[in-house]
Design an enzyme around this catalytic site. Structure first.
Site, short mmCIF file in Angstrom:
data_model
loop_
_atom_site.label_atom_id
_atom_site.label_comp_id
_atom_site.label_asym_id
_atom_site.label_seq_id
_atom_site.Cartn_x
_atom_site.Cartn_y
_atom_site.Cartn_z
N HIS A 307 0.84 -1.19 0.00
CA HIS A 307 0.00 0.00 0.00
C HIS A 307 0.87 1.23 0.00
CE1 HIS A 307 -3.23 2.76 0.97
NE2 HIS A 307 -4.03 1.82 0.54
N ASP A 364 -8.11 -4.96 -0.15
CA ASP A 364 -8.62 -5.64 -1.34
C ASP A 364 -8.26 -7.11 -1.39
OD1 ASP A 364 -10.03 -3.58 -2.36
OD2 ASP A 364 -8.29 -2.70 -3.36
N1 CMC Z 1 4.18 -7.52 -5.14
C1 CMC Z 1 5.53 -7.55 -5.27
N2 CMC Z 1 6.33 -6.49 -5.06
C2 CMC Z 1 5.75 -5.34 -4.68
C3 CMC Z 1 4.37 -5.23 -4.52
C4 CMC Z 1 3.57 -6.37 -4.75
N3 CMC Z 1 2.24 -6.32 -4.61
N4 CMC Z 1 4.05 -3.96 -4.14
C5 CMC Z 1 5.22 -3.31 -4.08
N5 CMC Z 1 6.25 -4.15 -4.40
C6 CMC Z 1 7.67 -3.80 -4.36
C7 CMC Z 1 8.09 -2.97 -5.57
O1 CMC Z 1 8.54 -3.79 -6.64
C8 CMC Z 1 9.18 -2.13 -4.99
O2 CMC Z 1 10.35 -2.93 -4.87
P1 CMC Z 1 11.82 -2.27 -5.06
O3 CMC Z 1 11.93 -1.26 -3.96
O4 CMC Z 1 12.76 -3.42 -4.94
O5 CMC Z 1 11.82 -1.64 -6.43
C9 CMC Z 1 8.73 -1.84 -3.57
O6 CMC Z 1 7.88 -2.96 -3.23
C10 CMC Z 1 7.94 -0.55 -3.42
O7 CMC Z 1 6.85 -0.58 -4.35
P2 CMC Z 1 6.27 0.69 -5.06
O8 CMC Z 1 5.58 0.28 -6.33
O9 CMC Z 1 7.33 1.75 -5.17
O10 CMC Z 1 5.22 1.19 -3.99
P3 CMC Z 1 4.06 2.20 -4.26
O11 CMC Z 1 3.77 2.87 -2.97
O12 CMC Z 1 4.35 3.07 -5.44
O13 CMC Z 1 2.85 1.25 -4.72
C11 CMC Z 1 0.98 -0.19 -4.65
C12 CMC Z 1 1.83 0.83 -3.88
C13 CMC Z 1 -0.31 -0.45 -3.86
C14 CMC Z 1 0.57 0.39 -6.01
C15 CMC Z 1 1.80 -1.48 -4.83
O14 CMC Z 1 2.15 -2.02 -3.57
C16 CMC Z 1 1.08 -2.52 -5.67
O15 CMC Z 1 1.20 -2.50 -6.90
N6 CMC Z 1 0.30 -3.46 -5.01
C17 CMC Z 1 -0.49 -4.42 -5.73
C18 CMC Z 1 -1.78 -3.77 -6.20
C19 CMC Z 1 -2.75 -3.56 -5.04
O16 CMC Z 1 -2.99 -4.46 -4.24
N7 CMC Z 1 -3.35 -2.36 -5.02
C20 CMC Z 1 -4.40 -2.04 -4.05
C21 CMC Z 1 -4.02 -1.01 -3.05
S1 CMC Z 1 -5.22 -0.97 -1.71
C22 CMC Z 1 -6.59 -0.29 -2.41
C23 CMC Z 1 -6.52 1.16 -2.46
O17 CMC Z 1 -6.55 1.81 -1.38
O18 CMC Z 1 -6.46 1.69 -3.59
#
Ligand code: CMC
Length: 424
Positions: A307, A364
């Site tokens: 998240h 989710d």
């Molecule tokens: N699976 C594997 N790796 C992950 C995941 C995941 N679900 N989420 C983040 N990472 C890794 C990412 O690759 C990165 O690694 P590194 O630092 O080595 O490059 C690190 O964790 C940080 O990730 P980020 O993409 O920079 O984090 P963010 O804050 O930009 O993204 C997120 C947050 C929710 C978009 C992301 O965690 C994600 O894609 N999760 C899966 C989709 C999901 O479940 N979304 C629903 C969110 S809850 C509903 C809402 O409130 O909208």
């Protein structure tokens, strides 16, 4: 004297005011930065950018706190109802019993949608995703209520449009599903509560009796509360950006629905079930998918994990997990995808990659499992999220207007070609 921070740039020192929230959050006020220094800030994805002050929702991602108007999400889910929470978010205070009754009454009086809207439904192929149908229909509500277009609309008319939206969303959502199924639509049953009425419009068929299951209606009501607001997330920010141009409430909410659609936001609940189904079809090999999620050369991510703001746990996920267990046991459901979900959760929570990056199951991860148990089809999951998020979007839109916030217009750092002459 209020606090400031100093910026040293090009041999000069600039004092930047610090703005403090009531929960001790601190922000650097950069509203005059460009005018005074020529600098802008660069923050792709707005990870460190506060776009507004707000008194709607407080969230502390480190401590796992979520409060609407000062009330904890735990209390509200246990003691309140979705419509009461909607009132709270939109009008700042919990309603008295009388006010709540008249709010509910008004909503039931507006649940019907104009019959001409059916013509719009008719234009969609059965293959249309219900989120696309929903955003189009919500946008088109402005055509039926043109007084909403007036940027100087008075608060009485705003309130009426708010009531219309909350009342008609379940009807539109259920009808978008019926359209997909090619089944006749059901009209609202105003003798039922908000969630129960929605379930009846979704599942009732002219060929058989349908009685709403009270456990299902209650679980749905709780899920709607859990999703009702989440401060400046992608869709709320979108609603504010669109609303800041003085677009109508309907256009702003339609934009929020579109922002929610993507799988990194609300679309994650659909993506979770699709992922679990895929793992099941592939023999239930959880470890293989954990490995894929960790592989930088593989675009696969564990849907429902991680998240942007919760870095220890998602308080909504904790509440929903309990409800998930209750719903499944009361319906006597034994589902292999649930077993896979549990295993995935267990393995990921102890895996160094996920622990290091503070990736926990989010709301989710579990909501999809409950929706599935309630018989809601996968492609409707994000619509369910939109139903829940509606009062939050409305509150954000209303607050933006009340604050008289300027039109949103970020800047950029240009990295393209410099001037070139037109010689082909
Ligand atoms: N699976 C594997 N790796 C992950 C995941 C995941 N679900 N989420 C983040 N990472 C890794 C990412 O690759 C990165 O690694 P590194 O630092 O080595 O490059 C690190 O964790 C940080 O990730 P980020 O993409 O920079 O984090 P963010 O804050 O930009 O993204 C997120 C947050 C929710 C978009 C992301 O965690 C994600 O894609 N999760 C899966 C989709 C999901 O479940 N979304 C629903 C969110 S809850 C509903 C809402 O409130 O909208």
């Amino acid at each position: 004297m209020s606090k400031t921070a100093q910026l040293h740039f090009d041999g000069k020192v600039y004092e930047l005011p610090i703005v403090e929230g009531v929960e001790n959050e601190k922000a650097l006020d950069i509203s005059k930065l460009r005018a005074e220094t020529g600098l802008i800030t660069l923050d792709p994805g707005f990870k460190n950018t506060g776009s507004t002050t707000s008194s709607i929702t407080f969230l502390d991602g480190e401590k796992g706190i979520l409060r609407y108007r000062g009330y904890s999400i735990e209390d509200l889910t246990e003691k309140s109802s979705f419509l009461e929470v909607a009132y709270l978010l939109i009008y700042n205070e919990l309603p008295s019993n009388d006010k709540l009754e008249s709010f509910k009454q008004l909503i039931t009086e507006h649940t019907l949608v104009h019959e001409d809207m059916k013509k719009i439904f008719d234009g969609f192929p059965a293959s249309a995703h219900p989120m696309g149908v929903m955003s189009s229909l919500v946008s088109s509500l402005a055509a039926f209520y043109p007084e909403s277009l007036d940027p100087n609309i008075n608060s009485k008319v705003i309130d009426l449009n708010i009531i219309r939206l909350i009342a008609k969303m379940p009807t539109l959502a259920a009808w978008s599903y019926k359209n997909e199924m090619g089944h006749p639509v059901n009209y609202p049953d105003n003798s039922l509560g908000y969630a129960a009425n929605f379930l009846k419009m979704m599942f009732s068929l002219p060929t058989e009796e349908y009685e709403v299951n009270a456990v299902a209606a209650n679980a749905l009501d709780k899920l709607l509360i859990l999703h009702a607001d989440h401060e400046q997330n992608c869709s709320a920010a979108t609603v504010r950006v669109v609303g800041s141009s003085e677009a109508t409430l309907y256009a702003s909410i339609a934009a929020g629905i579109n922002a929610l659609w993507g799988r990194l936001h609300g679309g994650a609940n659909q993506a979770v079930i699709e992922m679990l189904e895929m793992i099941k079809a592939d023999g239930g090999n959880v470890e293989k998918y954990i490995k894929k999620a960790k592989d930088k050369n593989d675009s696969f991510r564990l849907m429902g994990f991680g998240h942007r703001v919760y870095k220890n746990f998602d308080p909504r996920a904790r509440i929903i997990k309990r409800h998930c267990d209750d719903v499944l046991s009361s319906f006597g459901i034994k589902d292999q995808t649930l077993e896979i979900a549990k295993k995935l959760e267990e393995v990921a929570l102890s895996d160094e990659y996920f622990v290091e990056r503070k990736l926990y199951p989010n709301v989710d991860f579990y909501s999809g499992i409950i929706y599935k148990a309630l018989g809601i089809p996968t492609e409707m999951f994000t619509v369910m999220f939109a139903l829940g998020r509606l009062p939050g979007w409305i509150a954000q839109w209303k607050e933006l207007r009340e604050h008289g916030q300027p039109i949103s217009r970020p800047r950029q750092i240009y990295t393209g070609e410099t001037l070139r002459s037109y010689n082909k």
